[in-house]
Scaffold this motif. Structure first.
Motif, mmCIF file in Angstrom:
data_model
loop_
_atom_site.group_PDB
_atom_site.id
_atom_site.type_symbol
_atom_site.label_atom_id
_atom_site.label_comp_id
_atom_site.label_asym_id
_atom_site.label_seq_id
_atom_site.Cartn_x
_atom_site.Cartn_y
_atom_site.Cartn_z
ATOM 1 N N ASN A 250 0.629 -1.241 -0.034
ATOM 2 C CA ASN A 250 -0.079 -0.113 0.044
ATOM 3 C C ASN A 250 0.777 1.315 -0.107
ATOM 4 O OD1 ASN A 250 -2.855 -0.719 -0.190
ATOM 5 N ND2 ASN A 250 -2.689 -1.606 1.932
ATOM 6 N N LYS A 251 1.955 1.121 0.581
ATOM 7 C CA LYS A 251 3.064 2.388 0.461
ATOM 8 C C LYS A 251 3.237 2.683 -0.905
ATOM 9 C CE LYS A 251 5.109 2.024 5.271
ATOM 10 N NZ LYS A 251 4.539 0.859 5.788
ATOM 11 N N LEU A 252 3.526 1.697 -1.740
ATOM 12 C CA LEU A 252 3.908 1.760 -3.041
ATOM 13 C C LEU A 252 2.597 2.460 -3.902
ATOM 14 C CD1 LEU A 252 5.522 1.405 -5.546
ATOM 15 C CD2 LEU A 252 4.595 -0.854 -5.711
ATOM 16 N N PHE A 253 1.494 1.977 -3.491
ATOM 17 C CA PHE A 253 0.309 2.811 -4.027
ATOM 18 C C PHE A 253 0.187 4.324 -3.732
ATOM 19 C CE2 PHE A 253 -1.943 -1.665 -3.946
ATOM 20 C CZ PHE A 253 -1.085 -1.664 -5.165
ATOM 21 N N GLN A 254 0.589 4.444 -2.355
ATOM 22 C CA GLN A 254 0.565 5.734 -1.819
ATOM 23 C C GLN A 254 1.934 6.757 -2.459
ATOM 24 O OE1 GLN A 254 1.180 5.414 2.408
ATOM 25 N NE2 GLN A 254 -0.389 4.232 2.796
ATOM 26 N N TYR A 255 2.760 6.128 -2.899
ATOM 27 C CA TYR A 255 3.799 6.660 -3.503
ATOM 28 C C TYR A 255 3.436 7.218 -4.773
ATOM 29 C CZ TYR A 255 7.673 7.393 -6.905
ATOM 30 O OH TYR A 255 8.202 7.856 -7.872
ATOM 31 N N PHE A 256 2.686 6.320 -5.700
ATOM 32 C CA PHE A 256 2.350 6.650 -6.997
ATOM 33 C C PHE A 256 1.042 7.750 -6.982
ATOM 34 C CE2 PHE A 256 3.552 2.453 -8.301
ATOM 35 C CZ PHE A 256 4.710 2.776 -9.174
ATOM 36 N N GLU A 257 0.474 7.769 -5.906
ATOM 37 C CA GLU A 257 -0.743 8.779 -5.736
ATOM 38 C C GLU A 257 -0.072 10.229 -5.475
ATOM 39 O OE1 GLU A 257 -3.329 7.470 -2.789
ATOM 40 O OE2 GLU A 257 -4.048 5.801 -3.821
ATOM 41 N N SER A 258 1.225 9.740 -4.678
ATOM 42 C CA SER A 258 1.909 11.445 -4.328
ATOM 43 C C SER A 258 2.486 12.034 -5.582
ATOM 44 C CB SER A 258 2.700 11.060 -3.333
ATOM 45 O OG SER A 258 3.983 10.502 -3.724
ATOM 46 N N VAL A 259 2.812 11.194 -6.478
ATOM 47 C CA VAL A 259 3.386 11.770 -7.536
ATOM 48 C C VAL A 259 2.721 12.010 -8.783
ATOM 49 C CG1 VAL A 259 5.670 11.011 -7.069
ATOM 50 C CG2 VAL A 259 4.375 9.472 -8.379
ATOM 51 N N ASN A 260 1.145 11.831 -8.343
ATOM 52 C CA ASN A 260 0.325 11.933 -9.712
ATOM 53 C C ASN A 260 0.531 10.844 -10.388
ATOM 54 O OD1 ASN A 260 -1.128 13.828 -8.259
ATOM 55 N ND2 ASN A 260 0.470 15.304 -9.002
ATOM 56 N N LYS A 261 0.760 9.727 -10.151
ATOM 57 C CA LYS A 261 0.857 8.454 -11.511
ATOM 58 C C LYS A 261 0.104 7.464 -10.910
ATOM 59 C CE LYS A 261 4.772 7.059 -13.444
ATOM 60 N NZ LYS A 261 6.179 6.721 -13.334
ATOM 61 N N SER A 262 -0.443 6.687 -11.887
ATOM 62 C CA SER A 262 -1.385 5.642 -11.885
ATOM 63 C C SER A 262 -1.084 4.609 -12.818
ATOM 64 C CB SER A 262 -2.948 6.082 -11.777
ATOM 65 O OG SER A 262 -3.599 4.851 -11.241
ATOM 66 N N PRO A 263 -0.123 3.932 -12.967
ATOM 67 C CA PRO A 263 0.349 2.952 -13.819
ATOM 68 C C PRO A 263 -0.459 1.657 -13.627
ATOM 69 C CG PRO A 263 2.028 2.936 -12.344
ATOM 70 C CD PRO A 263 1.019 4.106 -11.782
ATOM 71 N N HIS A 264 -0.756 0.698 -14.738
ATOM 72 C CA HIS A 264 -1.233 -0.448 -14.581
ATOM 73 C C HIS A 264 0.111 -1.376 -14.146
ATOM 74 C CE1 HIS A 264 -4.860 -0.247 -16.762
ATOM 75 N NE2 HIS A 264 -4.248 0.421 -17.451
ATOM 76 N N LEU A 265 -0.112 -2.433 -13.051
ATOM 77 C CA LEU A 265 0.839 -3.185 -12.648
ATOM 78 C C LEU A 265 1.883 -3.595 -13.688
ATOM 79 C CD1 LEU A 265 -1.392 -5.401 -10.181
ATOM 80 C CD2 LEU A 265 0.296 -3.671 -9.499
#
Length: 299
Positions: A33-48
């Motif tokens: 979930n920390k990885l998901f939080q990181y992507f949200e913080s940098v405005n990225k939402s890549p597919h796995l």
């Protein structure tokens, strides 16, 4: 967008196939979930399947900047590797972006060791007049004189002591056998215990060859040896955090401080890798640094 539904499948995998405890599973899921939080913080939402090694390295830098301890970072990386390994196994992704990630080097904690005066104080604190006195004296002498693990001490057999040659045969981890020299002091007290104390025990069947027995004539327990060391340390006013294993650390440290070859110490300790033994060279360097500080004319 990252599909978080795979977390439920990952959780079931950890629980059913890896047999992880509830706490370990929660820690792994929190790390993902920390990885998901990181992507949200940098405005990225890549597919796995689109997450790259570069993305993960930036994530590691991010948690490092948050002040996360190296030990925690190492656990997060372990969680990532498990998660992406699972996704690869399930063919959700075609390449594992975490396979080349390296965990931060963790500093090895140097164990507490006893100096020779403390060891002598512990030996002297044993009341040899008590029924178990000579046994306890022999226990400490063998722990320190041979650098044994407590399990190796408790499994030591009479048939594995070679008095004439000054050696004992030890059964170590993984049932591996090794030959360890036994010093004159340890051998002396071992013989006294065997010939003057142990012979008076009513030894139970199956324990005839075990050296260290309790008063009931069966194999001594680990907790008995731990309690012995703790009691003696308290009696002597030693405040260091010590256990039976401390005698093993002290054995290795004193040998290396005295100039013993590292490979020889490795052999006596039964370490499969020299890197395990090398922790004692750090202790030795501190000792040598102290010598320079105390005695060098241009210190």
């Amino acid at each position: 967008m990252i599909n978080k539904s795979y977390l439920k499948s990952f959780k079931n995998y950890l629980k059913l196939e890896r047999a992880f405890s509830g706490n370990s599973i929660d820690a792994y899921l929190n790390d993902i979930n920390k990885l998901f939080q990181y992507f949200e913080s940098v405005n990225k939402s890549p597919h796995l399947k689109d997450i790259t090694e570069a993305d993960l390295k930036l994530f590691i830098s991010w948690i490092n900047e948050l002040g996360m301890l190296p030990s925690t970072q190492a656990r997060v990386i372990s969680g990532l590797k498990s998660f992406f390994g699972f996704l690869l196994m399930e063919e959700i992704i075609s390449e594992d972006p975490s396979k080349m990630l390296e965990s931060p080097r963790l500093a090895k904690k140097l164990p507490d060791v006893l100096n020779i005066h403390e060891i002598e104080d512990l030996m002297a604190a044993i009341d040899a007049s008590k029924p178990d006195g000579m046994r306890n004296k022999a226990i400490l002498e063998v722990l320190y004189g041979c650098g044994l693990r407590v399990s190796e001490l408790l499994n030591l057999r009479i048939s594995n002591v070679f008095y004439d040659n000054g050696y004992i045969k030890v059964i170590g981890k993984g049932n591996k056998q090794r030959i360890v020299p036994i010093g004159m002091s340890a051998l002396k007290f071992l013989k006294i215990y065997l010939e003057e104390s142990r012979v008076h025990l009513d030894i139970k069947k199956g324990f005839e060859d075990y050296i260290f027995l309790n008063q009931s004539g069966s194999q001594l327990s680990r907790i008995s040896v731990f309690n012995l060391v703790k009691t003696l340390a308290s009696k002597c006013g030693i405040t260091k955090s010590i256990s039976p294993h401390t005698f093993r650390h002290s054995f290795a440290t004193h040998l290396i401080e005295g100039g013993a070859d590292l490979r020889a110490v490795q052999e006596m300790l039964g370490h499969s890798s020299i890197t395990t033994t090398e922790i004692y060279t750090h202790l030795d360097r501190d000792y040598l640094r102290g010598i320079i500080t105390d005695f060098h004319p241009r210190r």
